[in-house]
Design an enzyme around this catalytic site. Structure first.
Site, PDB file in Angstrom:
ATOM      1  N   SER A   1       0.808  -1.219   0.000  1.00 51.41           N
ATOM      2  CA  SER A   1       0.000   0.000   0.000  1.00 51.41           C
ATOM      3  C   SER A   1       0.844   1.274   0.000  1.00 51.41           C
ATOM      4  CB  SER A   1      -0.931   0.005   1.221  1.00 51.41           C
ATOM      5  OG  SER A   1      -1.765  -1.128   1.221  1.00 51.41           O
TER       6      SER A   1
ATOM      7  N   HIS B   1       0.751   4.599   4.366  1.00 52.93           N
ATOM      8  CA  HIS B   1       0.023   5.256   3.285  1.00 52.93           C
ATOM      9  C   HIS B   1       0.464   6.704   3.108  1.00 52.93           C
ATOM     10  CE1 HIS B   1      -3.641   2.309   3.189  1.00 52.93           C
ATOM     11  NE2 HIS B   1      -2.470   1.690   3.143  1.00 52.93           N
TER      12      HIS B   1
END
Length: 295
Positions: free
Chosen positions: A199, A246
């Site tokens: 991610s 993230h």
């Protein structure tokens, strides 16, 4: 009035460059008469020629590499613009299958800051000398939904970005974004918390894609909406997502993506890779400082 309308219509019907169809041009190759944009023009003794005619031996004296078409970021245009995206998807799937076959392998690949936790001296994790976890965790997934969502995002974002940047620049943005995500998770998350997934790197592609969309003056609303939706999931405590990875990947992707696309042509490589080296230096410094704190 009729004459003005006719002129306007003629201007709008200019052909697109045969290598860059979105760029209108009134110049044609003096040999094959194909339309060519300024980036594809190669000076000849009379007029301009296209890269293909030069490569076939037009006698202009230009090196073959000087006539090669380039991506927006200066990379070489290749036949398969998704090759590295395919390789990255394949690596993630290979690691996922290996983890499913041998679940004990998961413990050696995930990102762990330090184990055992304080007050004991860490013998495992990044603080214990296992720096490789910052990289291996980028390719490690345990749940089917996790790898499925990440690989769909990688395929959707990676292909167009690889075509725009070129293979080397695209791969550089991907890895630096992934490392930035792992490093921020190492810096801010609990040392004993295990973090895994692509991610961070994919959020880096989100950031670079946003820069690309802005650079081409496309509609920003779709990418902004998609990014906002992902950030909502990121900060939802019910999903147990590493927001540090993230955000770290997103910021690094925007910085490196901006450098790739906005670097002036005469100093393009220097600024592009210099910016990447600076971001990488920050990553190393943060990792060293955090390790010193946990050791």
């Amino acid at each position: 009035m009729d004459q003005a309308a006719s002129s306007s219509q003629g201007a709008q019907s200019l052909p697109g460059c045969y290598r860059h169809p979105d760029r209108e041009t009134g110049i044609r190759c003096t040999r094959c008469e194909r339309p060519i944009c300024p980036e594809c023009m190669v000076s000849a003794s009379v007029g301009f020629q296209c890269p293909d005619c030069v490569r076939d031996g037009s006698g202009t004296g230009h090196a073959a590499t000087a006539a090669q078409p380039r991506t927006l970021a200066g990379g070489t245009v290749v036949a398969d613009s998704r090759l590295f995206t395919k390789i990255l998807v394949g690596l993630n799937l290979a690691v996922f299958i290996a983890v499913q076959v041998s679940p004990s392998l998961l413990n050696d690949l995930v990102l762990v800051g330090a184990w055992p936790p304080a007050p004991f001296t860490p013998t495992e994790g990044v603080a214990g000398g296992e720096w490789y976890r910052l990289v291996t965790s980028m390719f490690t997934h345990q749940e089917y939904w996790h790898i499925g969502f990440n690989m769909l995002s990688l395929w959707w974002l990676g292909g167009p970005l690889e075509a725009a940047l070129g293979r080397a620049r695209y791969l550089t943005v991907y890895f630096i974004s992934g490392l930035a995500g792992s490093t921020l998770a190492y810096l801010l998350a609990s040392p004993s918390t295990a973090t895994l997934g692509a991610s961070g790197a994919i959020f880096g592609l989100f950031g670079a894609t946003a820069v690309l969309v802005r650079y081409r003056n496309y509609d920003m609303r779709p990418i902004i909406a998609l990014l906002v939706i992902n950030l909502i999931f990121t900060f939802n405590p019910g999903f147990n997502i590493s927001w540090q990875a993230h955000i770290g990947g997103l910021v690094a992707g925007m910085i490196t993506g901006y450098a790739m696309l906005h670097a002036p042509r005469e100093r393009r490589a220097l600024i592009q890779y210099g910016t990447c080296a600076a971001v990488l230096a920050v990553i190393v410094i943060m990792t060293v400082l955090r390790t010193a704190q946990l050791s």
